[in-house]
Design a protein around this motif. Structure first.
Motif, PDB file in Angstrom:
ATOM      1  N   HIS A   5       6.680   8.762   2.293  1.00 23.59           N
ATOM      2  CA  HIS A   5       5.885   9.175   0.458  1.00 23.59           C
ATOM      3  C   HIS A   5       6.733   8.193  -0.538  1.00 23.59           C
ATOM      4  N   CYS A   6       5.691   7.690  -0.910  1.00 25.50           N
ATOM      5  CA  CYS A   6       6.807   7.085  -2.202  1.00 25.50           C
ATOM      6  C   CYS A   6       7.120   7.834  -3.404  1.00 25.50           C
ATOM      7  N   HIS A   7       8.019   7.071  -4.641  1.00 27.62           N
ATOM      8  CA  HIS A   7       8.232   8.166  -5.320  1.00 27.62           C
ATOM      9  C   HIS A   7       6.778   8.929  -6.513  1.00 27.62           C
ATOM     10  N   VAL A  84       1.701  -3.537  -4.806  1.00 29.65           N
ATOM     11  CA  VAL A  84       1.669  -2.952  -6.311  1.00 29.65           C
ATOM     12  C   VAL A  84       0.798  -2.056  -6.572  1.00 29.65           C
ATOM     13  N   ALA A  85       1.093  -0.518  -6.443  1.00 28.68           N
ATOM     14  CA  ALA A  85       0.627   0.613  -6.894  1.00 28.68           C
ATOM     15  C   ALA A  85       0.723   0.890  -8.595  1.00 28.68           C
ATOM     16  N   VAL A  86      -0.238   1.259  -9.615  1.00 27.44           N
ATOM     17  CA  VAL A  86      -0.036   1.269 -10.768  1.00 27.44           C
ATOM     18  C   VAL A  86      -0.620   2.994 -11.038  1.00 27.44           C
ATOM     19  N   ASP A  87      -0.159   3.751 -11.230  1.00 26.74           N
ATOM     20  CA  ASP A  87      -0.842   5.564 -11.608  1.00 26.74           C
ATOM     21  C   ASP A  87      -1.908   5.262 -12.642  1.00 26.74           C
ATOM     22  N   VAL A  99       4.386   1.587  -8.283  1.00 29.43           N
ATOM     23  CA  VAL A  99       5.085   1.809  -7.145  1.00 29.43           C
ATOM     24  C   VAL A  99       5.111   0.300  -6.524  1.00 29.43           C
ATOM     25  N   ALA A 100       6.203  -0.546  -6.277  1.00 33.91           N
ATOM     26  CA  ALA A 100       6.373  -1.567  -5.071  1.00 33.91           C
ATOM     27  C   ALA A 100       6.907  -1.920  -4.417  1.00 33.91           C
ATOM     28  N   VAL A 101       6.671  -1.734  -2.858  1.00 32.87           N
ATOM     29  CA  VAL A 101       6.435  -2.571  -1.615  1.00 32.87           C
ATOM     30  C   VAL A 101       6.322  -3.771  -0.589  1.00 32.87           C
ATOM     31  N   GLN A 110       1.822  -0.825   5.948  1.00 30.02           N
ATOM     32  CA  GLN A 110       1.339  -0.443   5.190  1.00 30.02           C
ATOM     33  C   GLN A 110       0.891  -0.014   4.535  1.00 30.02           C
ATOM     34  N   LEU A 111       0.069   0.268   2.786  1.00 34.90           N
ATOM     35  CA  LEU A 111       0.461   1.151   1.464  1.00 34.90           C
ATOM     36  C   LEU A 111      -1.196   1.752   1.888  1.00 34.90           C
ATOM     37  N   TRP A 112      -0.959   2.947   1.490  1.00 34.91           N
ATOM     38  CA  TRP A 112      -1.502   3.675   1.032  1.00 34.91           C
ATOM     39  C   TRP A 112      -2.010   3.933   0.027  1.00 34.91           C
ATOM     40  N   VAL A 113      -2.656   3.564  -0.554  1.00 36.89           N
ATOM     41  CA  VAL A 113      -3.440   3.313  -2.435  1.00 36.89           C
ATOM     42  C   VAL A 113      -4.425   3.929  -2.928  1.00 36.89           C
ATOM     43  N   PRO A 114      -4.321   5.172  -3.372  1.00 37.15           N
ATOM     44  CA  PRO A 114      -4.759   6.400  -3.107  1.00 37.15           C
ATOM     45  C   PRO A 114      -6.082   5.844  -4.533  1.00 37.15           C
ATOM     46  N   VAL A 115      -7.366   6.573  -4.466  1.00 35.92           N
ATOM     47  CA  VAL A 115      -7.961   6.788  -5.951  1.00 35.92           C
ATOM     48  C   VAL A 115      -7.168   7.210  -7.599  1.00 35.92           C
ATOM     49  N   GLY A 116      -7.829   6.409  -8.270  1.00 32.78           N
ATOM     50  CA  GLY A 116      -6.995   6.559  -9.489  1.00 32.78           C
ATOM     51  C   GLY A 116      -5.659   5.372  -9.562  1.00 32.78           C
TER      52      GLY A 116
END
Length: 184
Positions: A5-7, A84-87, A99-101, A110-116
Protein backbone atom coordinates in the motif's frame (compact mmCIF):
# COMPACT_ATOMS: atom_id res chain seq x y z
CA UNK A 1 2.83 -11.74 -4.75
CA UNK A 2 3.52 -8.74 -2.55
CA UNK A 3 0.87 -6.02 -2.15
CA UNK A 4 2.43 -2.72 -1.00
CA UNK A 5 0.00 0.00 0.00
CA UNK A 6 1.46 3.35 -1.05
CA UNK A 7 1.43 6.48 1.12
CA UNK A 8 -2.08 6.98 -0.26
CA UNK A 9 -3.22 3.60 0.97
CA UNK A 10 -5.94 3.04 -1.63
CA UNK A 11 -3.22 2.95 -4.32
CA UNK A 12 -1.44 -0.42 -4.25
CA UNK A 13 1.78 -1.55 -5.90
CA UNK A 14 1.66 -5.26 -6.72
CA UNK A 15 4.97 -7.06 -7.03
CA UNK A 16 4.69 -10.56 -8.50
CA UNK A 17 7.26 -13.29 -8.02
CA UNK A 18 9.31 -14.28 -11.05
CA UNK A 19 10.36 -17.87 -11.51
CA UNK A 20 13.46 -17.83 -13.72
CA UNK A 21 15.59 -20.53 -15.28
CA UNK A 22 17.85 -20.73 -18.36
CA UNK A 23 14.79 -20.71 -20.66
CA UNK A 24 13.52 -17.36 -19.33
CA UNK A 25 10.91 -16.72 -16.67
CA UNK A 26 7.33 -17.30 -15.61
CA UNK A 27 5.29 -14.77 -13.64
CA UNK A 28 1.83 -15.07 -12.16
CA UNK A 29 0.44 -11.56 -12.79
CA UNK A 30 -3.04 -11.77 -11.33
CA UNK A 31 -4.89 -13.95 -8.85
CA UNK A 32 -8.45 -12.99 -8.01
CA UNK A 33 -8.35 -14.42 -4.49
CA UNK A 34 -5.20 -12.48 -3.56
CA UNK A 35 -6.41 -9.29 -5.24
CA UNK A 36 -9.71 -9.45 -3.32
CA UNK A 37 -7.91 -10.10 -0.03
CA UNK A 38 -5.41 -7.24 -0.40
CA UNK A 39 -7.17 -4.66 -2.59
CA UNK A 40 -10.88 -5.39 -2.77
CA UNK A 41 -13.61 -6.97 -4.81
CA UNK A 42 -13.50 -5.47 -8.30
CA UNK A 43 -14.45 -6.77 -11.70
CA UNK A 44 -12.29 -5.98 -14.71
CA UNK A 45 -14.39 -5.62 -17.85
CA UNK A 46 -12.01 -4.12 -20.40
CA UNK A 47 -8.30 -4.55 -21.15
CA UNK A 48 -6.34 -1.80 -22.91
CA UNK A 49 -2.83 -1.48 -24.27
CA UNK A 50 -0.92 1.56 -25.48
CA UNK A 51 2.46 1.89 -27.14
CA UNK A 52 4.47 5.09 -27.07
CA UNK A 53 7.43 5.38 -29.43
CA UNK A 54 9.62 8.12 -27.91
CA UNK A 55 10.92 8.12 -24.35
CA UNK A 56 9.48 11.14 -22.56
CA UNK A 57 5.94 10.59 -23.84
CA UNK A 58 3.28 11.78 -21.39
CA UNK A 59 -0.22 10.30 -21.37
CA UNK A 60 -2.68 11.76 -18.87
CA UNK A 61 -3.82 12.83 -16.38
CA UNK A 62 -7.12 11.11 -17.22
CA UNK A 63 -10.17 9.85 -15.35
CA UNK A 64 -13.85 9.11 -15.93
CA UNK A 65 -16.79 10.28 -13.84
CA UNK A 66 -19.83 8.30 -12.69
CA UNK A 67 -21.58 6.31 -13.92
CA UNK A 68 -18.51 5.29 -15.96
CA UNK A 69 -15.76 5.85 -13.36
CA UNK A 70 -12.87 3.42 -13.72
CA UNK A 71 -10.40 1.69 -11.47
CA UNK A 72 -7.24 0.64 -13.33
CA UNK A 73 -4.67 -2.10 -12.86
CA UNK A 74 -1.62 -0.84 -14.78
CA UNK A 75 1.41 -2.80 -15.99
CA UNK A 76 4.31 -1.89 -18.25
CA UNK A 77 4.60 -4.86 -20.62
CA UNK A 78 7.62 -3.48 -22.51
CA UNK A 79 10.14 -0.87 -21.42
CA UNK A 80 9.58 1.34 -18.38
CA UNK A 81 7.27 4.14 -17.25
CA UNK A 82 6.73 6.46 -14.33
CA UNK A 83 3.10 5.80 -13.41
CA UNK A 84 1.21 8.53 -11.52
CA UNK A 85 -2.10 8.50 -9.62
CA UNK A 86 -3.53 11.81 -8.29
CA UNK A 87 -6.18 11.73 -5.56
CA UNK A 88 -9.11 13.83 -6.78
CA UNK A 89 -11.59 12.82 -4.08
CA UNK A 90 -12.46 16.12 -2.34
CA UNK A 91 -13.38 14.40 0.94
CA UNK A 92 -10.08 12.51 1.10
CA UNK A 93 -7.33 13.56 3.53
CA UNK A 94 -4.90 13.03 0.63
CA UNK A 95 -6.88 15.18 -1.86
CA UNK A 96 -4.48 16.67 -4.41
CA UNK A 97 -1.60 14.37 -3.45
CA UNK A 98 -0.14 11.82 -5.79
CA UNK A 99 1.71 8.53 -5.95
CA UNK A 100 4.47 8.04 -8.53
CA UNK A 101 5.83 4.53 -9.11
CA UNK A 102 8.22 3.20 -11.72
CA UNK A 103 6.82 0.18 -13.54
CA UNK A 104 8.88 -1.87 -15.97
CA UNK A 105 8.82 -5.06 -17.96
CA UNK A 106 11.90 -6.12 -15.97
CA UNK A 107 9.96 -6.33 -12.71
CA UNK A 108 6.38 -7.00 -13.90
CA UNK A 109 5.16 -4.78 -11.04
CA UNK A 110 1.68 -3.32 -11.36
CA UNK A 111 -0.16 -0.38 -9.85
CA UNK A 112 -3.78 -0.43 -8.72
CA UNK A 113 -5.34 3.02 -9.34
CA UNK A 114 -8.82 3.08 -7.79
CA UNK A 115 -11.85 5.13 -8.79
CA UNK A 116 -11.40 8.74 -7.69
CA UNK A 117 -7.87 9.14 -9.03
CA UNK A 118 -6.57 10.84 -12.16
CA UNK A 119 -4.02 8.63 -13.90
CA UNK A 120 -1.11 9.31 -16.20
CA UNK A 121 2.37 8.13 -17.05
CA UNK A 122 5.64 9.15 -18.65
CA UNK A 123 7.64 6.69 -20.73
CA UNK A 124 11.20 6.20 -19.53
CA UNK A 125 12.25 4.10 -22.52
CA UNK A 126 11.44 4.16 -26.23
CA UNK A 127 8.69 1.86 -27.50
CA UNK A 128 7.10 1.46 -24.08
CA UNK A 129 3.95 -0.66 -24.01
CA UNK A 130 1.46 -0.21 -21.19
CA UNK A 131 -1.32 -2.70 -20.47
CA UNK A 132 -4.17 -1.99 -18.11
CA UNK A 133 -7.36 -3.65 -17.01
CA UNK A 134 -10.25 -1.34 -16.13
CA UNK A 135 -13.43 -1.73 -14.12
CA UNK A 136 -15.67 0.14 -16.57
CA UNK A 137 -15.76 0.62 -20.33
CA UNK A 138 -14.40 3.73 -22.00
CA UNK A 139 -17.04 6.45 -22.24
CA UNK A 140 -16.07 9.64 -24.11
CA UNK A 141 -18.90 11.66 -22.54
CA UNK A 142 -17.66 10.78 -19.03
CA UNK A 143 -13.96 11.31 -19.72
CA UNK A 144 -12.17 14.16 -17.95
CA UNK A 145 -8.60 15.24 -17.37
CA UNK A 146 -6.23 17.51 -15.48
CA UNK A 147 -3.18 19.28 -16.93
CA UNK A 148 -0.26 16.85 -16.61
CA UNK A 149 2.33 19.46 -15.57
CA UNK A 150 0.17 21.61 -13.30
CA UNK A 151 2.61 23.18 -10.80
CA UNK A 152 0.02 22.87 -8.00
CA UNK A 153 0.33 19.07 -8.21
CA UNK A 154 4.15 19.19 -7.95
CA UNK A 155 4.64 15.92 -9.86
CA UNK A 156 8.35 15.35 -10.46
CA UNK A 157 8.10 14.19 -14.06
CA UNK A 158 11.36 12.81 -15.49
CA UNK A 159 11.09 15.10 -18.53
CA UNK A 160 10.70 18.84 -18.97
CA UNK A 161 7.60 20.34 -20.59
CA UNK A 162 9.76 21.40 -23.54
CA UNK A 163 11.19 17.91 -24.09
CA UNK A 164 8.00 15.92 -23.43
CA UNK A 165 5.92 14.39 -26.22
CA UNK A 166 2.34 15.25 -25.26
CA UNK A 167 -0.89 14.88 -27.22
CA UNK A 168 -2.89 18.00 -28.06
CA UNK A 169 -5.79 16.98 -25.83
CA UNK A 170 -3.51 16.55 -22.81
CA UNK A 171 -1.95 19.98 -23.35
CA UNK A 172 -5.41 21.60 -23.08
CA UNK A 173 -6.66 19.94 -19.88
CA UNK A 174 -7.77 22.26 -17.04
CA UNK A 175 -5.60 23.07 -14.05
CA UNK A 176 -6.27 21.10 -10.86
CA UNK A 177 -7.65 24.17 -9.06
CA UNK A 178 -10.17 24.67 -11.91
CA UNK A 179 -11.46 21.12 -12.26
CA UNK A 180 -15.00 20.33 -11.13
CA UNK A 181 -15.48 18.31 -7.95
CA UNK A 182 -16.19 15.10 -9.82
CA UNK A 183 -15.54 12.87 -6.80
CA UNK A 184 -17.01 14.78 -3.87
Amino acid sequence: MIFEHCHISDVVKIIPKRHADPRGHFTELFRLDLFKAHVGDVTFIQHNQSMSRPAGTIRGLHYQIDPAAQGKLVRCARGAILDVAVDIRRSSPTFGQHVAVELSSETDSQLWVPVGFAHGFCTLTPDAEVWYAVTNTYSPEHERGILWNDPDLAIDWPVSAQAATVGARDMLQPRFKDYAADFA
